[in-house]
Design a protein around this motif. Structure first.
Motif, mmCIF file in Angstrom:
data_model
loop_
_atom_site.group_PDB
_atom_site.id
_atom_site.type_symbol
_atom_site.label_atom_id
_atom_site.label_comp_id
_atom_site.label_asym_id
_atom_site.label_seq_id
_atom_site.Cartn_x
_atom_site.Cartn_y
_atom_site.Cartn_z
ATOM 1 N N PRO A 240 0.799 -1.231 0.000
ATOM 2 C CA PRO A 240 0.000 0.000 0.000
ATOM 3 C C PRO A 240 0.830 1.279 0.000
ATOM 4 O O PRO A 240 0.300 2.352 -0.311
ATOM 5 C CB PRO A 240 -0.821 -0.113 1.303
ATOM 6 N N THR A 241 2.118 1.194 0.363
ATOM 7 C CA THR A 241 2.945 2.399 0.432
ATOM 8 C C THR A 241 3.613 2.742 -0.897
ATOM 9 O O THR A 241 4.093 3.860 -1.066
ATOM 10 C CB THR A 241 4.054 2.230 1.494
ATOM 11 N N PRO B 177 -1.394 -3.840 6.507
ATOM 12 C CA PRO B 177 -1.768 -2.800 5.544
ATOM 13 C C PRO B 177 -2.432 -1.577 6.173
ATOM 14 O O PRO B 177 -2.053 -0.444 5.849
ATOM 15 C CB PRO B 177 -2.715 -3.547 4.591
ATOM 16 N N PRO B 178 -3.427 -1.723 7.068
ATOM 17 C CA PRO B 178 -4.005 -0.515 7.662
ATOM 18 C C PRO B 178 -2.986 0.292 8.462
ATOM 19 O O PRO B 178 -2.971 1.525 8.399
ATOM 20 C CB PRO B 178 -5.117 -1.062 8.567
ATOM 21 N N VAL C 233 0.585 5.029 9.074
ATOM 22 C CA VAL C 233 1.940 5.564 9.243
ATOM 23 C C VAL C 233 2.313 6.437 8.047
ATOM 24 O O VAL C 233 2.924 7.509 8.203
ATOM 25 C CB VAL C 233 2.954 4.410 9.417
ATOM 26 N N THR C 234 1.953 5.986 6.836
ATOM 27 C CA THR C 234 2.245 6.783 5.644
ATOM 28 C C THR C 234 1.512 8.119 5.676
ATOM 29 O O THR C 234 2.070 9.161 5.305
ATOM 30 C CB THR C 234 1.847 6.001 4.381
ATOM 31 N N ARG D 203 8.630 6.224 4.386
ATOM 32 C CA ARG D 203 9.964 5.768 4.797
ATOM 33 C C ARG D 203 9.933 5.115 6.173
ATOM 34 O O ARG D 203 10.651 4.156 6.439
ATOM 35 C CB ARG D 203 10.939 6.946 4.808
ATOM 36 N N VAL D 204 9.104 5.641 7.057
ATOM 37 C CA VAL D 204 8.987 5.069 8.398
ATOM 38 C C VAL D 204 8.484 3.634 8.316
ATOM 39 O O VAL D 204 8.901 2.756 9.086
ATOM 40 C CB VAL D 204 8.043 5.928 9.262
#
Length: 447
Positions: free
Chosen positions: A13-14, A132-133, A138-139, A145-146
């Protein structure tokens, strides 16, 4: 497998956000495809390594490499560094996937292999609920990057565990004369089986195939003379070298292992192309938040695990080629649902639901094909069969996603509506899935 699944599900997902942040949306197919291209190389190396010395060493090398590649991707300052990170991660993933399938083939009798594969699938359930959630949140709150740095820290745990177990195994093998005598008998048996094993794969052949796949992925990311030359060069490398990594008769769907390998390529190509384009549709056209896209991946992972459990427990008396037919039927339905999801008046969750339906189909088809490949393999060559399956899977992904990307970019180049491009991609997926369903009987085993 639990933590590796957590990492794999959180990365997907990122990727659209990472490509956008690095000004490389046009190269998104290459970001997704480089992982697949490198899996070809990893699968070939892992399969040969597993047949020669067991599955532990390539498994250890794969998980250690995965940690390094996540750090490389996290530190990306350009889209090309992200591509490089995903390429190396693909090498690691190919080695790990082939090692696990080979270990199951070497250690379990045929009646338990289906349950072992189902157990591997269940390891993905909890990661699919949280990965994924959480990655989407976080994104959205910090940075993609995190996510990569955090996954590197988590993946470090299984990497250290596998390496530690391998070192302990080596100590056990060198304790006392009885162990040495057992090792000598085993080595003698391995020497007797040497002539029955596949020849050592040429490293240059595997590299050429991976390079060809990467060039083809870059070639279809644009619509000009330069990209066309890259696409032709990549295709030429694949045509020349890829057949050397597959069983004879694969392209003509010869009965047995060749047909099974071809079916894996067709099914995987269609599934992972849908999994690449649906999130792109949700992110770029529907502006769906990353956390909701992550939920679609969660639903797909749960559906795959549940379907795999059903085929191993409730449908284990079914001929496996019929499970492949049932799985391809669900995948055709998923492609149709995804196509409907491109209509502006249709809710966005319609397209997202196609990932769940497709995963239900793959949960039936993929384990059945893996079991068929192991049943068609002589003793001591499970690694060869697993490597061929991995190679076909990746070639299928490269071919289908390459054609889909070419059609998508061509329509955009001629000024067509973006949604029309997505609809054309989903319509294309019906072809390989239907072909796989029609050819499934040629992979029939001794059920």
């Amino acid at each position: 497998m639990f933590l590796t699944g957590f990492a794999a599900l959180a990365v997907m997902p990122t990727l659209p956000a990472a490509a956008r942040d690095l000004d490389g949306v046009s190269l998104y197919p290459l970001v997704a495809g480089s992982f697949v291209a490198a899996s070809l190389l990893g699968g070939v190396l892992g399969g040969y390594w597993s047949d020669r010395s067991g599955a532990r060493r390539p498994l250890a090398a794969g998980v250690v490499l995965a940690v390094v590649t996540l750090v490389i991707s996290a530190a990306s300052t350009s889209i090309w560094q992200l591509v490089a990170g995903r390429f190396l991660d693909g090498v690691a993933a190919g080695m790990v996937a082939v090692s696990i399938n080979t270990a199951i083939g070497q250690a379990y009798p045929d009646r338990l292999r289906g349950r072992a594969l189902a157990l591997m699938s269940t390891c993905w359930i909890v990661p699919s609920l949280a990965g994924p959630p959480l990655a989407g949140l976080v994104t959205a709150w910090w940075s993609w990057r995190v996510v990569f740095y955090g996954l590197a820290a988590l993946t470090l745990i299984p990497a250290l565990a596998v390496v530690t177990m391998l070192r302990q195994k080596r100590r056990e093998q060198h304790e006392g004369p009885e162990e040495r005598e057992g090792n000598e008998r085993q080595e003698g048996q391995e020497r007797q089986e040497m002539d029955e094993r596949p020849p050592r794969p040429a490293l240059l052949v595997a590299i050429a195939v991976s390079l060809g796949a990467a060039l083809a992925q870059f070639g279809v990311s644009g619509w000009d003379v330069r990209h066309a030359l890259f696409a032709v060069g990549g295709l030429a490398l694949l045509v020349v070298f890829a057949p050397r990594l597959l069983p004879r008769g694969t392209w003509t769907a010869a009965r047995g292992l060749p047909a099974t390998v071809l079916l894996r390529g067709l099914c995987s190509g269609a599934y992972f192309t849908l999994e690449a384009f649906v999130p792109l549709l949700l992110d770029h056209e529907r502006r769906v938040p990353g956390v909701l896209t992550g939920l679609a991946f969660t639903g797909a992972a749960i559906a795959w695990a549940a379907s795999s459990w059903v085929q191993s427990r409730l449908l284990d008396h079914w001929p496996r080629h019929r499970l492949v037919v049932a799985g391809t039927g669900l995948m055709v339905l998923a492609a149709v649902i995804a196509g409907i999801g491109t209509v502006p008046s249709v809710p966005a969750f319609t397209a997202a639901s196609s990932m769940v339906v497709a995963a239900l189909g793959m949960g039936l088809a993929a384990p059945a094909l893996t079991l068929l490949s192991l049943s068609h393999s002589p003793a001591g060559r499970q690694g060869h069969a697993s490597s061929a399956m991995q190679t076909a899977q990746n070639l299928g992904q490269i071919t289908v996603i390459g054609l889909a990307s070419a059609i998508f970019n061509a329509l955009l180049g001629f000024g067509s509506n973006d949604l029309l491009g997505y609809a054309a991609v989903f319509a294309l997926l019906v072809v390989p899935i239907t072909l796989a369903g029609l050819l499934a009987v040629r992979a029939r085993g001794g059920d």
